[in-house]
Design a protein around this motif. Sequence first.
Motif, PDB file in Angstrom:
ATOM      1  N   PHE A  23      20.936 -28.476 -30.108  1.00  0.00           N
ATOM      2  CA  PHE A  23      20.139 -27.263 -30.212  1.00  0.00           C
ATOM      3  C   PHE A  23      20.282 -26.668 -28.813  1.00  0.00           C
ATOM      4  CE2 PHE A  23      18.612 -29.421 -33.695  1.00  0.00           C
ATOM      5  CZ  PHE A  23      18.668 -28.592 -34.737  1.00  0.00           C
ATOM      6  N   ALA A  24      20.541 -25.143 -28.842  1.00  0.00           N
ATOM      7  CA  ALA A  24      20.575 -24.444 -27.690  1.00  0.00           C
ATOM      8  C   ALA A  24      19.935 -22.970 -28.077  1.00  0.00           C
ATOM      9  CB  ALA A  24      22.037 -24.329 -27.314  1.00  0.00           C
ATOM     10  N   GLY A  25      19.483 -22.367 -27.251  1.00  0.00           N
ATOM     11  CA  GLY A  25      19.051 -20.940 -27.245  1.00  0.00           C
ATOM     12  C   GLY A  25      17.819 -20.867 -26.349  1.00  0.00           C
ATOM     13  N   GLU A  26      17.321 -19.461 -26.328  1.00  0.00           N
ATOM     14  CA  GLU A  26      16.022 -19.347 -25.488  1.00  0.00           C
ATOM     15  C   GLU A  26      14.829 -19.867 -26.022  1.00  0.00           C
ATOM     16  OE1 GLU A  26      13.450 -17.189 -26.327  1.00  0.00           O
ATOM     17  OE2 GLU A  26      14.090 -16.590 -28.320  1.00  0.00           O
ATOM     18  N   HIS A  27      14.893 -20.377 -27.317  1.00  0.00           N
ATOM     19  CA  HIS A  27      13.759 -21.045 -27.963  1.00  0.00           C
ATOM     20  C   HIS A  27      13.709 -22.543 -27.626  1.00  0.00           C
ATOM     21  CE1 HIS A  27      16.942 -20.962 -30.778  1.00  0.00           C
ATOM     22  NE2 HIS A  27      16.335 -22.141 -31.229  1.00  0.00           N
ATOM     23  N   THR A  28      14.686 -22.903 -27.006  1.00  0.00           N
ATOM     24  CA  THR A  28      14.815 -24.652 -26.718  1.00  0.00           C
ATOM     25  C   THR A  28      14.588 -24.913 -25.279  1.00  0.00           C
ATOM     26  OG1 THR A  28      17.045 -24.571 -26.055  1.00  0.00           O
ATOM     27  CG2 THR A  28      16.665 -24.330 -28.549  1.00  0.00           C
ATOM     28  N   GLN A  29      13.598 -24.423 -24.676  1.00  0.00           N
ATOM     29  CA  GLN A  29      13.260 -24.420 -23.507  1.00  0.00           C
ATOM     30  C   GLN A  29      11.930 -23.697 -23.272  1.00  0.00           C
ATOM     31  OE1 GLN A  29      13.879 -22.224 -20.636  1.00  0.00           O
ATOM     32  NE2 GLN A  29      14.281 -21.015 -22.403  1.00  0.00           N
ATOM     33  N   SER A  30      11.189 -24.436 -22.294  1.00  0.00           N
ATOM     34  CA  SER A  30       9.893 -23.499 -22.026  1.00  0.00           C
ATOM     35  C   SER A  30       9.925 -22.791 -20.540  1.00  0.00           C
ATOM     36  CB  SER A  30       8.625 -24.300 -22.002  1.00  0.00           C
ATOM     37  OG  SER A  30       8.896 -25.321 -20.976  1.00  0.00           O
TER      38      SER A  30
ATOM     39  N   LEU B 211      12.247 -28.612 -29.312  1.00  0.00           N
ATOM     40  CA  LEU B 211      13.432 -28.015 -29.962  1.00  0.00           C
ATOM     41  C   LEU B 211      14.795 -28.191 -28.971  1.00  0.00           C
ATOM     42  CD1 LEU B 211      11.996 -24.663 -31.685  1.00  0.00           C
ATOM     43  CD2 LEU B 211      12.144 -26.993 -32.501  1.00  0.00           C
ATOM     44  N   GLY B 212      14.733 -28.632 -28.110  1.00  0.00           N
ATOM     45  CA  GLY B 212      15.886 -28.702 -26.853  1.00  0.00           C
ATOM     46  C   GLY B 212      16.349 -30.108 -27.255  1.00  0.00           C
ATOM     47  N   THR B 213      15.650 -31.043 -27.728  1.00  0.00           N
ATOM     48  CA  THR B 213      16.011 -32.411 -27.867  1.00  0.00           C
ATOM     49  C   THR B 213      16.948 -32.707 -29.042  1.00  0.00           C
ATOM     50  OG1 THR B 213      14.165 -32.955 -28.874  1.00  0.00           O
ATOM     51  CG2 THR B 213      14.019 -33.006 -26.581  1.00  0.00           C
TER      52      THR B 213
ATOM     53  N   MET C  25      21.391 -19.004 -21.561  1.00  0.00           N
ATOM     54  CA  MET C  25      22.453 -19.426 -21.082  1.00  0.00           C
ATOM     55  C   MET C  25      22.264 -20.947 -20.468  1.00  0.00           C
ATOM     56  SD  MET C  25      24.777 -18.033 -17.772  1.00  0.00           S
ATOM     57  CE  MET C  25      23.520 -18.836 -16.597  1.00  0.00           C
ATOM     58  N   THR C  26      21.002 -21.141 -19.676  1.00  0.00           N
ATOM     59  CA  THR C  26      20.848 -22.530 -19.024  1.00  0.00           C
ATOM     60  C   THR C  26      20.842 -23.700 -20.153  1.00  0.00           C
ATOM     61  OG1 THR C  26      18.567 -21.963 -18.898  1.00  0.00           O
ATOM     62  CG2 THR C  26      19.715 -21.721 -17.075  1.00  0.00           C
ATOM     63  N   SER C  27      20.265 -23.207 -21.460  1.00  0.00           N
ATOM     64  CA  SER C  27      20.235 -24.166 -22.600  1.00  0.00           C
ATOM     65  C   SER C  27      21.572 -24.634 -23.034  1.00  0.00           C
ATOM     66  CB  SER C  27      19.158 -23.635 -23.553  1.00  0.00           C
ATOM     67  OG  SER C  27      20.074 -22.499 -24.292  1.00  0.00           O
TER      68      SER C  27
END
Length: 262
Positions: free
Chosen positions: A220-227, A210-212, A237-239
């Motif tokens: 796409f950004a958000g807490e759900h876009t990185q593991s 989801l982060g690609t 924030m880092t996303s």
Amino acid sequence: MTTSGTCPRTGTAPWSTPWRPGWTCATTGRWPGWTSRREAWPSRRSRGRRRPARTSWSRSPLGALKNDVPRFVPPLPPERTGAVHRLGFGRYEKVALAFDEAFWRRAGWSHLVLFPPEATEPAAWVFDLDAFGAGPVLVCHTFHSATGHLAGAPPAAAASRVTDMLSAALGAPCPEPVAVAVTGWAEDPYTSGAYTHVPPGSSNADPDLLGTPVAGRLLFAGEHTQSARLGYADGAMTSGVREAKRLLGTSTVALGRLTDRA
């Protein structure tokens, strides 16, 4: 204006159309100040102004994406929607109580785990913000199976539930809070819960997917876009930093205080 999700000049979907100067592929949805569709023609209408754009950035929470908010036209690729539906998104609410003083310190307490009298009810985590220099504030974290006690309840009722548990643990009446704040993420149609988790049938590959970008143009950004920091504010924030660097084509971005703009 088209309703098919194709570009009126090329007849192709925005994801596959090579960008040309002045064209746009704008992710939009039913949000305050936004339009209700994605457009892929020479310009788009935004708050009364028309702006060219070549890249769009979605920051919708996972719960909103599960509910098709915003609505993507054309739809996102199947592997993307599959990841959205495989990932879990639960209910996690917080009750913040401010007091005149940090009375719990007199009992030698700081952070707490409170167990309600009902054996079938889950425990609640209580964080002492005074320990971090933020003043006499306790924040009770209420997990999925206990959030029903907060749904639709006024803040005073949520506060009473927490202070009753504090009184039982102290063996003495708990002072009345001077201020109360209660989250309601599950009832908010633009979040529909909190936070993302990886249930059976999913994997860490799903939030990373989801982060690609989609076709290099829809970000796409958000807490759900990185593991790495799933479910945490610093992960969100880092996303955002990641996508800002991607959007600007730079290896670093400067962070600073937002300023008012005319």
